[in-house]
Design a protein around this motif. Sequence first.
Motif, short mmCIF file in Angstrom:
data_model
loop_
_atom_site.label_atom_id
_atom_site.label_comp_id
_atom_site.label_asym_id
_atom_site.label_seq_id
_atom_site.Cartn_x
_atom_site.Cartn_y
_atom_site.Cartn_z
N MET A 214 0.84 -1.19 0.00
CA MET A 214 0.00 0.00 0.00
C MET A 214 0.88 1.24 0.00
SD MET A 214 -3.14 -0.86 2.60
CE MET A 214 -2.07 -1.21 3.99
N VAL A 215 0.32 2.33 -0.50
CA VAL A 215 1.01 3.61 -0.44
C VAL A 215 0.60 4.29 0.86
CG1 VAL A 215 1.27 5.88 -1.50
CG2 VAL A 215 1.10 3.84 -2.94
N SER A 216 1.58 4.71 1.64
CA SER A 216 1.27 5.39 2.90
C SER A 216 0.78 6.79 2.58
CB SER A 216 2.52 5.46 3.78
OG SER A 216 2.27 6.22 4.94
N TRP A 217 -0.52 6.96 2.59
CA TRP A 217 -1.10 8.24 2.20
C TRP A 217 -0.69 9.37 3.13
CZ3 TRP A 217 -6.75 6.22 1.14
CH2 TRP A 217 -6.73 5.45 -0.03
N ALA A 218 -0.41 9.06 4.37
CA ALA A 218 -0.04 10.10 5.33
C ALA A 218 1.41 10.53 5.18
CB ALA A 218 -0.29 9.61 6.76
N ASN A 219 2.27 9.62 4.71
CA ASN A 219 3.72 9.89 4.70
C ASN A 219 4.33 10.01 3.32
OD1 ASN A 219 3.81 9.74 7.58
ND2 ASN A 219 3.79 7.51 7.43
N GLU A 220 3.77 9.35 2.32
CA GLU A 220 4.36 9.38 0.98
C GLU A 220 3.69 10.45 0.13
OE1 GLU A 220 5.10 5.61 -1.04
OE2 GLU A 220 4.51 4.58 0.79
N PRO A 221 4.44 11.40 -0.39
CA PRO A 221 3.84 12.42 -1.25
C PRO A 221 3.30 11.81 -2.54
CG PRO A 221 6.23 12.56 -1.34
CD PRO A 221 5.89 11.57 -0.26
N VAL A 222 2.08 12.14 -2.88
CA VAL A 222 1.46 11.66 -4.12
C VAL A 222 1.15 12.88 -4.97
CG1 VAL A 222 -0.46 10.41 -5.14
CG2 VAL A 222 0.52 9.64 -2.98
N ALA A 223 1.76 12.96 -6.13
CA ALA A 223 1.65 14.15 -6.96
C ALA A 223 0.23 14.35 -7.48
CB ALA A 223 2.62 14.06 -8.13
N GLU A 224 -0.19 15.59 -7.50
CA GLU A 224 -1.46 15.93 -8.11
C GLU A 224 -1.40 15.60 -9.60
OE1 GLU A 224 -2.89 20.18 -9.02
OE2 GLU A 224 -3.72 19.77 -7.03
N ALA A 225 -2.55 15.29 -10.18
CA ALA A 225 -2.59 14.84 -11.59
C ALA A 225 -1.94 15.85 -12.53
CB ALA A 225 -4.04 14.59 -12.00
N SER A 226 -2.12 17.13 -12.28
CA SER A 226 -1.59 18.16 -13.18
C SER A 226 -0.08 18.32 -13.04
CB SER A 226 -2.27 19.50 -12.91
OG SER A 226 -2.04 19.90 -11.56
#
Length: 418
Positions: A214-226
């Motif tokens: 799983m991707v740690s939503w609290a700790n791993e930055p997830v880039a915005e679609a744009s």
Amino acid sequence: KCIICGVLCTLTFVNSIGKSLRSSNGSVFTPMSNYSESQHRIPVRSNVSVPTRLNRLGHEKVEKAKICVFQHNWRTASLFELNILSIRGNSSSDFIVNDAKVVKKGCIAGSKTASAVNLELVGVSGDIIQYDFEFTGYVKASYSNRPVRKIISGDEMCICKHSDCGVFPNSKNIVAREYFSDKFMHQWEFGPSFGSRRNSIAYVPLGPRLDFGMVSWANEPVAEASNRNWLFNLIISPTTSSRRKLVSFVNSSAFAKTLGKSAPFVLNIAKQWHANFGANYADTFNSTQYKNVLKHSVFTLCPTGRNPESYRIYEAIEAGSIPILALDKEYHDHPCKNAFLPFVKYHAPFVFLTDWKQLPKVLAMYSQDPNKVVALQERLRPWYQKFFYNVSLQLDMVTGRTLRQTASTSTTIQQKQQ
């Protein structure tokens, strides 16, 4: 500009993530060099409305029950190994997963586990139920007096012909199956009304693969679609005609002409299917590289394999990449009828095509409207959490541990206290 395509991509491109990559108009998909973690991290629980589980006294904090799961294939047990139903779906249970050789502490007879039920992931072959652990010595000794419930696992082609495969209750205690099909799930739906229906088994989605995690939503930055490198990715092995047609189309001049030659995307076609996703192979990505591609792709193409549903769909959501699915001829002709009904009926924020030939025009449309893409991406996590909440609630119902029973117990206790 950067286009990665062809029958085989090398793995070296992963090191280029962060370099300046722009789409044809130079503005819609901005380079990762401009990426700011604080500005472009997707909110962890944005607009999420997932009901909380209550204990018997109506308090929100509750100790979760333990459910022992017995599996014959670690990959098909990924959903339980990762505890997705608890972490993403706020399930009232945690799962202890055992294999055919080792029974973990807490599932051994006489232990003090709070396990209310045992779940078996069983296979099928025609009208034969395979891997039936209930009747093997080492597992039977671990069962103690706990009731046994079975989940049909790995039936990608919906070949089960056993009379118990689609009717609940049944003599084999089959309560659910992986790979949705309304051939077995008669009048299926999420919600409390499912609990009153005695003629349908529950649906258990695949979730991401164990070696994807799983991707740690609290700790791993997830880039915005744009603010992602790649407009889309297609990372597959050409195991079905649907996949081979899609690869041929994406490589065609017609596709490039409609979409534009400078649109960045990742195309990696492995020479063969590999069982060990976490290993390093010369013709495809390992799990870390694959996750990086998904985390930096706006869209992930999810063509039909042996079944329309795939782990890739859930892995894309974990990475914040929008799945693109096709309700095409291969989908409608598949033995597992209406495999995407849980997604369509409950308004999954995916892109649904009727034919892969629509892909370049749809991608071009989204490329010109980045706000629409961002809005679609922001809906992924709330939908995903609500989806798995509903899955866990339905599994509670068929295993005999329903919220309705909890509410009834709470009412009785309150009346006694009064």
